[in-house]
Design a protein around this motif. Structure first.
Motif, PDB file in Angstrom:
ATOM      1  N   TYR A  61     -16.317 -28.110 -11.169  1.00 20.20           N
ATOM      2  CA  TYR A  61     -17.338 -27.759 -10.183  1.00 20.20           C
ATOM      3  C   TYR A  61     -17.780 -26.299 -10.250  1.00 20.20           C
ATOM      4  N   HIS A  62     -17.013 -25.461 -10.921  1.00 20.41           N
ATOM      5  CA  HIS A  62     -17.288 -24.028 -10.832  1.00 20.41           C
ATOM      6  C   HIS A  62     -17.317 -23.357 -12.191  1.00 20.41           C
ATOM      7  N   SER A  63     -17.943 -22.180 -12.186  1.00 15.76           N
ATOM      8  CA  SER A  63     -17.924 -21.411 -13.421  1.00 15.76           C
ATOM      9  C   SER A  63     -17.930 -19.922 -13.107  1.00 15.76           C
ATOM     10  N   THR A  64     -17.698 -19.149 -14.117  1.00 15.60           N
ATOM     11  CA  THR A  64     -17.744 -17.700 -13.989  1.00 15.60           C
ATOM     12  C   THR A  64     -18.705 -17.192 -15.069  1.00 15.60           C
ATOM     13  N   GLY A  65     -19.217 -16.006 -14.859  1.00 15.52           N
ATOM     14  CA  GLY A  65     -20.070 -15.422 -15.907  1.00 15.52           C
ATOM     15  C   GLY A  65     -21.546 -15.575 -15.628  1.00 15.52           C
ATOM     16  N   GLY A  66     -21.942 -16.376 -14.647  1.00 11.98           N
ATOM     17  CA  GLY A  66     -23.365 -16.478 -14.303  1.00 11.98           C
ATOM     18  C   GLY A  66     -23.787 -15.266 -13.480  1.00 11.98           C
ATOM     19  N   PRO A  67     -25.088 -15.114 -13.253  1.00 15.78           N
ATOM     20  CA  PRO A  67     -25.560 -13.925 -12.522  1.00 15.78           C
ATOM     21  C   PRO A  67     -25.231 -13.930 -11.038  1.00 15.78           C
ATOM     22  N   GLN A  68     -25.088 -15.118 -10.421  1.00 11.98           N
ATOM     23  CA  GLN A  68     -24.953 -15.184  -8.968  1.00 11.98           C
ATOM     24  C   GLN A  68     -23.492 -15.081  -8.525  1.00 11.98           C
ATOM     25  N   ASP A  69     -23.101 -13.878  -8.069  1.00  9.99           N
ATOM     26  CA  ASP A  69     -21.735 -13.714  -7.561  1.00  9.99           C
ATOM     27  C   ASP A  69     -21.551 -14.540  -6.296  1.00  9.99           C
ATOM     28  N   THR A  70     -20.409 -15.204  -6.222  1.00  7.25           N
ATOM     29  CA  THR A  70     -20.059 -16.011  -5.055  1.00  7.25           C
ATOM     30  C   THR A  70     -18.582 -15.779  -4.790  1.00  7.25           C
ATOM     31  N   GLU A  71     -18.224 -15.662  -3.518  1.00  7.21           N
ATOM     32  CA  GLU A  71     -16.803 -15.442  -3.221  1.00  7.21           C
ATOM     33  C   GLU A  71     -16.442 -16.029  -1.875  1.00  7.21           C
ATOM     34  N   SER A  72     -15.158 -16.258  -1.694  1.00  7.09           N
ATOM     35  CA  SER A  72     -14.677 -16.740  -0.411  1.00  7.09           C
ATOM     36  C   SER A  72     -14.793 -15.603   0.581  1.00  7.09           C
ATOM     37  N   ASP A  73     -14.908 -15.985   1.859  1.00  7.23           N
ATOM     38  CA  ASP A  73     -15.059 -14.995   2.906  1.00  7.23           C
ATOM     39  C   ASP A  73     -13.894 -14.005   2.873  1.00  7.23           C
ATOM     40  N   ARG A  74     -14.202 -12.718   2.780  1.00  5.81           N
ATOM     41  CA  ARG A  74     -13.129 -11.723   2.690  1.00  5.81           C
ATOM     42  C   ARG A  74     -12.636 -11.301   4.056  1.00  5.81           C
ATOM     43  N   ARG A  93     -23.685  -8.143  -0.187  1.00  5.42           N
ATOM     44  CA  ARG A  93     -24.628  -9.230  -0.443  1.00  5.42           C
ATOM     45  C   ARG A  93     -25.159  -9.199  -1.873  1.00  5.42           C
ATOM     46  N   ARG A  94     -25.276 -10.376  -2.462  1.00 13.71           N
ATOM     47  CA  ARG A  94     -25.958 -10.488  -3.745  1.00 13.71           C
ATOM     48  C   ARG A  94     -27.147 -11.427  -3.576  1.00 13.71           C
ATOM     49  N   SER A  95     -28.293 -10.844  -3.298  1.00 14.97           N
ATOM     50  CA  SER A  95     -29.508 -11.642  -3.244  1.00 14.97           C
ATOM     51  C   SER A  95     -29.826 -12.094  -4.660  1.00 14.97           C
ATOM     52  N   THR A  96     -30.763 -13.005  -4.796  1.00  9.33           N
ATOM     53  CA  THR A  96     -31.134 -13.396  -6.171  1.00  9.33           C
ATOM     54  C   THR A  96     -31.831 -12.231  -6.879  1.00  9.33           C
ATOM     55  N   ASN A  97     -32.437 -11.331  -6.096  1.00  8.09           N
ATOM     56  CA  ASN A  97     -33.056 -10.162  -6.710  1.00  8.09           C
ATOM     57  C   ASN A  97     -32.003  -9.312  -7.411  1.00  8.09           C
ATOM     58  N   ARG A  98     -30.900  -9.017  -6.678  1.00  6.12           N
ATOM     59  CA  ARG A  98     -29.844  -8.203  -7.297  1.00  6.12           C
ATOM     60  C   ARG A  98     -29.111  -8.972  -8.385  1.00  6.12           C
ATOM     61  N   ALA A  99     -28.983 -10.282  -8.171  1.00  6.33           N
ATOM     62  CA  ALA A  99     -28.209 -11.079  -9.129  1.00  6.33           C
ATOM     63  C   ALA A  99     -28.987 -11.331 -10.421  1.00  6.33           C
ATOM     64  N   PHE A 100     -30.243 -11.725 -10.274  1.00  7.60           N
ATOM     65  CA  PHE A 100     -30.996 -12.169 -11.450  1.00  7.60           C
ATOM     66  C   PHE A 100     -31.937 -11.099 -12.016  1.00  7.60           C
ATOM     67  N   LEU A 101     -32.269 -10.104 -11.195  1.00 10.12           N
ATOM     68  CA  LEU A 101     -33.188  -9.078 -11.689  1.00 10.12           C
ATOM     69  C   LEU A 101     -32.588  -7.674 -11.551  1.00 10.12           C
ATOM     70  N   PRO A 102     -31.378  -7.466 -12.090  1.00 14.74           N
ATOM     71  CA  PRO A 102     -30.802  -6.117 -12.057  1.00 14.74           C
ATOM     72  C   PRO A 102     -31.578  -5.209 -13.012  1.00 14.74           C
TER      73      PRO A 102
END
Ligand SMILES: Cc1cc2nc3c(=O)[nH]c(=O)nc-3n(C[C@H](O)[C@H](O)[C@H](O)COP(=O)(O)OP(=O)(O)OC[C@H]3O[C@@H](n4cnc5c(N)ncnc54)[C@H](O)[C@@H]3O)c2cc1C
Length: 588
Positions: free
Chosen positions: A188-201, A245-254
């Motif tokens: 179900y999951h992967s690493t290395g894509g642009p969209q950072d996702t994490e459990s609530d810290r 926060r990682r918006s798609t702007n920060r994630a995909f258009l750095p």
């Protein structure tokens, strides 16, 4: 716990009489916020390039999906890609999750839309992110994909290639799951894509108590709601990295992507219309910093302006219960109720624990539960304002216009009353429900169906998850705007790629699905323009007969319906694409 005003959290930062430390904290925050906003505006004023000219692809809207599309298409160095965004560049403020309530009503960050009064809806402010990242830059960060049956249902509705097995690889393609325990589940999951996702810290102690209270009633925790099991109690993952926060702007258009020579990102460029010539989209007309300009698209125009032209909840501490109401058919395993639990600050009685608890969460001394109907049958409508077609569209949510939609919401509230009456954790921690009883409902039996019906009058609204205004569907669906490759029917070289194409709303918050749609839409586009051209093949977007009238309620006084044919609509003004019924993922 407060219910009937759960959506007035904007007061959070303006009153802090619960704890003096919190007051100081609040003052500091407000100072930072004001400074950040001034800086952001100054920065936006500096980035004023003119972009006129010719591109292969013009993407309208730099929101959740649009940033993905622009990023993916510009991976091909031979394609020139222009991204036009009506708002400004994202600011440093957007990074801080807890600030989101402070900019929602600021026109710099928000479209400032209000729904039209109708039925249960007394005319509500509806937030919609404006600026790079769109709603992903201002939302509550829950990153919830939806239930596998949501997508299997899309396929069942005639959308080949949109079943769960088909969309899962696109969810994974974007993902950089930062929580190692969850990332291990590579199904179900992967690493290395642009969209950072994490459990609530961060977890407010009150949220933990709330979760315990639901568990006392027999609801169980779901470890990973984006994995095998969606139903149940959870702390949803966030679109964030290290708490930012990682918006798609920060994630995909750095910066590294923005540096591509074949990609131009133009902010403060409001697209007025898609230019259509001989049944083909050939570019867009937009109102930019230097006035009205035209950008030509030699291949395609991709509209990713969101569901209104495309429109919350939470702080940095949050939890959700996805559950089934008694009216959900036995053969449909999806949840139809979401109770989003958040800790807030009450400006009345402080929680006695506030002063003594040593944890970071003590600022929040009150909890709320927002009950959402995840499977509404009511449909809304979007119209151009005939007085000002380039202004805010006229948005009719028509929430609860179908009676059945109220039932899950009433059931959810009744569950909350049960918590209050039975929960040991509530008793042990002095947690009490606070229900504001409107005068008009005082004579009704508290907690009866009639009571809740009365209490909801005038409150019916969306929680910021409108979808399906350009819905995807087969030729046989008279309301379908795009086909399964997201091509607009009746106009060639024009696609819609954002949350508006969902045939039905997912039974979750909708950002993750919008990102997935951006990934999958971009893949379709890339595939269509790299495969060998077959001259005998049918045109990519076959003109089809559109219904001349849609089944809608009578127009409100002073309004008219949108043009009734898709081609007229798209040629006239791109928001006119949004003529189809709006399915609201959230009703309250
Ligand atoms: C307050 C709030 C809280 C939310 N919380 C959550 C959450 O916690 N989790 C979740 O999953 N979802 C949440 N959502 C919903 C989710 O963020 C949206 O469903 C998703 O971002 C929609 O993506 P989109 O690409 O369809 O549209 P958007 O992200 O809205 O992007 C549309 C973009 O197009 C631009 N645009 C519009 N018109 C024009 C034009 N004419 N010319 C140029 N540009 C234009 C807009 O400025 C915007 O940047 C929330 C939404 C809101 C508003």
């Amino acid at each position: 716990m407060s219910w009937l005003a759960p959506l007035t959290q904007t007061e959070l930062w303006t009153s802090a009489d619960g704890c003096s430390a919190a007051s100081i904290f609040t003052t500091l925050l407000m100072t930072v916020v004001a400074k950040g906003m001034r800086e952001a505006r100054a920065k936006a004023a500096r980035t004023r390039d003119i972009v006129s000219g010719e591109f292969d692809f013009v993407v309208v809207g730099g929101g959740s999906a649009g940033c993905v599309v622009a990023s993916r298409l510009s991976e091909n160095p031979n394609w020139r890609v222009l991204l036009l965004e009506a708002g400004s560049e994202e600011t440093e403020l957007n990074i801080v999750p807890a600030f989101y309530n402070s900019y929602l009503r600021d026109p710099f960050f928000d479209w400032h839309y209000t729904t039209q009064r109708s039925g249960w809806d007394s005319g509500q402010f509806i937030p919609r992110g404006k600026g790079m990242g769109g709603c992903s830059a201002v939302n509550a960060l829950h990153f919830t994909r939806g239930d596998r049956y949501d997508f299997d249902n899309w396929e069942k509705l005639g959308n080949k290639g949109w079943g769960y097995k088909d969309v899962l690889p696109f969810f994974k393609k974007s993902e950089n799951m930062r929580d190692a325990a969850i990332a291990q589940d590579t199904q179900y999951h992967s690493t290395g894509g642009p969209q950072d996702t994490e459990s609530d810290r961060f977890s407010d102690p009150n949220i933990e108590r709330y979760l315990q209270a639901f568990q006392e009633l027999g609801y169980t925790m779901t470890k990973d709601i984006n994995g095998e099991q969606h139903l149940g109690l959870s702390k949803p993952p966030s679109s964030a990295a290290g708490g930012e926060r990682r918006s798609t702007n920060r994630a995909f258009l750095p910066a590294s992507v923005r540096a591509r020579k074949n990609l131009v990102v133009q902010t403060q460029a409001f697209v007025r219309r898609v230019v259509v010539s001989s049944g083909r989209a050939v570019g867009v007309e937009y109102d930019g910093p230097e006035g009205v300009r035209t950008a030509r698209a030699t291949k395609e125009v991709i509209v990713s302006a969101g569901s209104y032209n495309s429109p919350q909840c939470c702080l940095c501490s949050q939890a959700s219960l996805f559950m089934r109401s008694s009216q959900q058919p036995a053969d449909d395993p999806r949840p139809d109720i979401q109770i989003a639990i958040g800790a807030t600050h009450a400006d009345s009685e402080p929680n006695p624990k506030c002063a003594s608890d040593e944890t970071a969460g003590t600022f929040f001394n009150q909890m709320h539960g927002i009950v959402n109907n995840l499977r509404p049958k009511s449909r809304g409508e979007i119209r151009l304002d005939p007085q000002n077609p380039y202004g805010a569209p006229l948005i009719f949510h028509r929430v609860f216009s179908i009676e059945d939609d109220l039932k899950p919401v009433i059931e959810g509230h009744q569950l909350l009353v049960k918590l209050d009456e039975t929960s040991q954790v509530f008793k042990d921690n002095g947690i009490k429900l606070h229900v504001e009883v409107p005068d008009a409902c005082a004579s009704l039996t508290f907690n009866s169906d009639a009571f809740w019906r009365c209490a909801f009058q005038g409150l019916g609204k969306s929680n910021g998850h409108p979808t399906s205004s350009c819905s995807m569907g087969p030729d046989s669906d008279p309301l379908a705007v795009v086909n399964e490759r997201l091509q607009v029917r009746g106009v060639a070289n024009l696609r819609v790629v954002d949350a508006s194409i969902m045939p039905e709303a997912t039974t979750a918050n909708t950002n993750a699905a919008a990102v997935m749609i951006g990934e999958k839409g971009a893949a379709h586009i890339a595939e269509d323009w790299t495969k060998p051209v077959d001259p005998t093949a049918a045109p990519t977007a076959r003109p089809t007969a559109r219904p001349t009238a849609r089944p809608t309620a009578a127009p409100a006084p002073g309004t008219t319906s949108l043009p009734s044919s898709a081609s007229t609509a798209t040629a006239a003004l791109f928001p006119a694409l949004l003529w189809a019924a709006v399915a609201l993922a959230r009703n309250y």
